[in-house]
Design a protein around this motif. Sequence first.
Motif, PDB file in Angstrom:
ATOM      1  N   GLY A   1     -13.721  -7.548 -10.355  1.00 56.09           N
ATOM      2  CA  GLY A   1     -14.463  -7.102  -9.590  1.00 56.09           C
ATOM      3  C   GLY A   1     -16.329  -6.929 -10.650  1.00 56.09           C
ATOM      4  O   GLY A   1     -16.710  -5.686  -9.685  1.00 56.09           O
ATOM      5  N   PHE A   2     -16.332  -7.288 -11.641  1.00 49.38           N
ATOM      6  CA  PHE A   2     -17.461  -7.242 -12.656  1.00 49.38           C
ATOM      7  C   PHE A   2     -17.769  -8.584 -12.135  1.00 49.38           C
ATOM      8  O   PHE A   2     -17.559  -9.995 -12.305  1.00 49.38           O
ATOM      9  N   SER A   3     -18.932  -8.332 -12.761  1.00 47.36           N
ATOM     10  CA  SER A   3     -20.576  -9.335 -12.199  1.00 47.36           C
ATOM     11  C   SER A   3     -20.935 -10.405 -13.892  1.00 47.36           C
ATOM     12  O   SER A   3     -20.654 -11.745 -14.090  1.00 47.36           O
ATOM     13  N   CYS A   4     -20.857  -8.798 -14.467  1.00 44.95           N
ATOM     14  CA  CYS A   4     -20.959  -9.451 -15.890  1.00 44.95           C
ATOM     15  C   CYS A   4     -20.913  -8.694 -16.902  1.00 44.95           C
ATOM     16  O   CYS A   4     -20.320  -7.263 -16.571  1.00 44.95           O
ATOM     17  N   LEU A   5     -20.581  -8.612 -18.268  1.00 37.73           N
ATOM     18  CA  LEU A   5     -20.459  -7.339 -19.201  1.00 37.73           C
ATOM     19  C   LEU A   5     -21.453  -7.851 -20.561  1.00 37.73           C
ATOM     20  O   LEU A   5     -22.202  -8.464 -20.799  1.00 37.73           O
ATOM     21  N   THR A   6     -22.065  -6.178 -21.214  1.00 35.62           N
ATOM     22  CA  THR A   6     -23.130  -6.612 -21.679  1.00 35.62           C
ATOM     23  C   THR A   6     -22.284  -5.417 -22.994  1.00 35.62           C
ATOM     24  O   THR A   6     -21.603  -4.365 -22.747  1.00 35.62           O
ATOM     25  N   ARG A   7     -22.918  -6.053 -24.132  1.00 37.44           N
ATOM     26  CA  ARG A   7     -22.487  -5.768 -25.659  1.00 37.44           C
ATOM     27  C   ARG A   7     -23.089  -4.175 -25.637  1.00 37.44           C
ATOM     28  O   ARG A   7     -23.970  -3.784 -25.626  1.00 37.44           O
ATOM     29  N   GLY A   8     -22.552  -3.322 -25.881  1.00 39.10           N
ATOM     30  CA  GLY A   8     -22.073  -1.858 -25.943  1.00 39.10           C
ATOM     31  C   GLY A   8     -21.802  -1.110 -24.997  1.00 39.10           C
ATOM     32  O   GLY A   8     -22.057   0.511 -24.894  1.00 39.10           O
ATOM     33  N   ASP A   9     -21.719  -1.162 -23.973  1.00 39.73           N
ATOM     34  CA  ASP A   9     -20.746  -0.542 -22.647  1.00 39.73           C
ATOM     35  C   ASP A   9     -19.666  -0.280 -23.054  1.00 39.73           C
ATOM     36  O   ASP A   9     -19.149  -1.161 -23.304  1.00 39.73           O
ATOM     37  N   CYS A  10     -19.542   0.888 -21.994  1.00 34.63           N
ATOM     38  CA  CYS A  10     -18.198   0.976 -21.291  1.00 34.63           C
ATOM     39  C   CYS A  10     -18.089   1.126 -20.623  1.00 34.63           C
ATOM     40  O   CYS A  10     -18.047   1.861 -19.767  1.00 34.63           O
ATOM     41  N   ILE A  11     -16.978   0.236 -20.356  1.00 33.61           N
ATOM     42  CA  ILE A  11     -16.300   0.202 -19.096  1.00 33.61           C
ATOM     43  C   ILE A  11     -14.752   0.679 -18.624  1.00 33.61           C
ATOM     44  O   ILE A  11     -14.385   1.521 -20.160  1.00 33.61           O
ATOM     45  N   CYS A  12     -14.169   0.504 -17.946  1.00 32.00           N
ATOM     46  CA  CYS A  12     -13.692   2.044 -16.810  1.00 32.00           C
ATOM     47  C   CYS A  12     -12.625   1.223 -16.050  1.00 32.00           C
ATOM     48  O   CYS A  12     -12.924   0.557 -14.899  1.00 32.00           O
ATOM     49  N   LEU A  13     -11.520   0.911 -16.869  1.00 30.16           N
ATOM     50  CA  LEU A  13      -9.939   0.407 -15.863  1.00 30.16           C
ATOM     51  C   LEU A  13      -9.354   1.067 -15.071  1.00 30.16           C
ATOM     52  O   LEU A  13      -9.136   2.562 -16.308  1.00 30.16           O
ATOM     53  N   HIS A  14      -9.329   1.107 -13.759  1.00 29.73           N
ATOM     54  CA  HIS A  14      -8.075   2.227 -13.224  1.00 29.73           C
ATOM     55  C   HIS A  14      -7.064   1.290 -13.029  1.00 29.73           C
ATOM     56  O   HIS A  14      -7.312   0.353 -12.345  1.00 29.73           O
ATOM     57  N   TYR A  15      -5.764   2.137 -13.385  1.00 33.71           N
ATOM     58  CA  TYR A  15      -4.577   1.449 -13.503  1.00 33.71           C
ATOM     59  C   TYR A  15      -3.269   2.465 -13.577  1.00 33.71           C
ATOM     60  O   TYR A  15      -3.559   3.672 -13.907  1.00 33.71           O
ATOM     61  N   ASN A  16      -2.328   2.512 -12.331  1.00 34.59           N
ATOM     62  CA  ASN A  16      -1.529   3.664 -11.834  1.00 34.59           C
ATOM     63  C   ASN A  16      -1.860   4.354 -12.143  1.00 34.59           C
ATOM     64  O   ASN A  16      -1.729   5.737 -12.940  1.00 34.59           O
ATOM     65  N   ASN A  17      -2.976   5.292 -11.385  1.00 35.59           N
ATOM     66  CA  ASN A  17      -3.687   6.050 -11.289  1.00 35.59           C
ATOM     67  C   ASN A  17      -4.385   7.054 -12.691  1.00 35.59           C
ATOM     68  O   ASN A  17      -4.091   8.248 -12.930  1.00 35.59           O
ATOM     69  N   LYS A  18      -4.317   6.019 -13.372  1.00 40.21           N
ATOM     70  CA  LYS A  18      -5.244   6.748 -14.283  1.00 40.21           C
ATOM     71  C   LYS A  18      -5.972   5.410 -15.365  1.00 40.21           C
ATOM     72  O   LYS A  18      -6.536   4.409 -14.823  1.00 40.21           O
ATOM     73  N   LYS A  19      -7.436   6.569 -15.938  1.00 38.53           N
ATOM     74  CA  LYS A  19      -8.350   5.636 -16.394  1.00 38.53           C
ATOM     75  C   LYS A  19      -8.396   5.190 -17.340  1.00 38.53           C
ATOM     76  O   LYS A  19      -7.896   6.005 -18.587  1.00 38.53           O
ATOM     77  N   TYR A  20      -8.703   4.239 -17.679  1.00 38.61           N
ATOM     78  CA  TYR A  20      -9.069   3.814 -19.036  1.00 38.61           C
ATOM     79  C   TYR A  20     -10.135   3.492 -19.832  1.00 38.61           C
ATOM     80  O   TYR A  20     -10.151   2.019 -18.955  1.00 38.61           O
ATOM     81  N   TYR A  21     -11.261   4.003 -20.996  1.00 39.95           N
ATOM     82  CA  TYR A  21     -12.238   3.492 -21.680  1.00 39.95           C
ATOM     83  C   TYR A  21     -12.468   2.356 -22.054  1.00 39.95           C
ATOM     84  O   TYR A  21     -11.356   2.602 -23.156  1.00 39.95           O
TER      85      TYR A  21
END
Length: 341
Positions: free
Chosen positions: A139-159
Amino acid sequence: MFGGFFGGLAGGIFSGQYRCFPVSFIDKNEAETGNKIFLPSSALDRLASLHIEYPMLFKVESRSTGRSTHCGVLEFSADEGMAYMPYWMMQNLLIEEGSLVTITSATLPKGTYVKLQPHTKDFLDISNPKAVLEMTLRGFSCLTRGDCICLHYNNKKYYIDITEAKPQDAISVIETDCEVDFAPPLDYVEPQREERPAPAAAPSSSADAAAASSSAQPEETEPEEPKFLAFQGTGRRLDGKAAVGGPPVPVDLSRGGARRPPVPALPADSQAKPSAAGATANGTAGKAKAGKVVFGATGNRLLDKQQASNGAKPPASKPEEAKQEDPKFKAFAGKARSLKD
């Protein structure tokens, strides 16, 4: 003016200002798993006239906070003058709903290396983090240094923080082989190693050796408590004389029973003289001198025979001794009676 839009052509670069809102305002919560935004249809017309290369990538910048990030576009279905983006992107830009942002087209190189750092060590408990990461980055097109992305897995969020990117601080992750490395989580604590005690050194002098030998000597044992003594009284024979024997032998009750005391050896002169009982263990009479009386009827008959051979009459039996003899049973010992009597 609210919802104002400014677009222009500057060397083939698209640029415009929009009011920013989260994707939950248009019921597009599934867009929270990526970094693609929603733009109005007018933005698509301007991008088509500029011949922008695909995939379309943009730089989003907040002039109020001075922070910026990069993203892609998912749909051109937003209202005029508005842009909808995932809420975690708004948190990275430190903006609120309705804040004004500048969106500019960008060209990013394909990434070759990225380093990620999870916030918590719970991310390490995922059975296959590589597969989860590949699925999420779709679902990501690009990544930027310094960003904090959120991963959704097994009804839980991982930053996860993006701490490093190559060849630039902003890279494209569409159709590219990118090497991913993980840094230790922010709450990870290195386990402490237990130090083993050093072995004791050998004594270097004679004094130390003497001290070691004295300490190795066993302590003095305490005196044992007196044990139980069975049959402590004095023994007596049938004729009233003291019994021949040694002192009582202590009995160790802890071993489960008494121990038979040893039988003392008789002196040489006493072995020749039989005891008053005169009977051996098998019931036979022992050896006795002539003229001595032994217990039992056999001894009396022998004495009578000896006296008869010497011409002496055997002594008459006392009436008391006759009385002591048990009378034998006699059948029909009573007086006869007739029927007439």
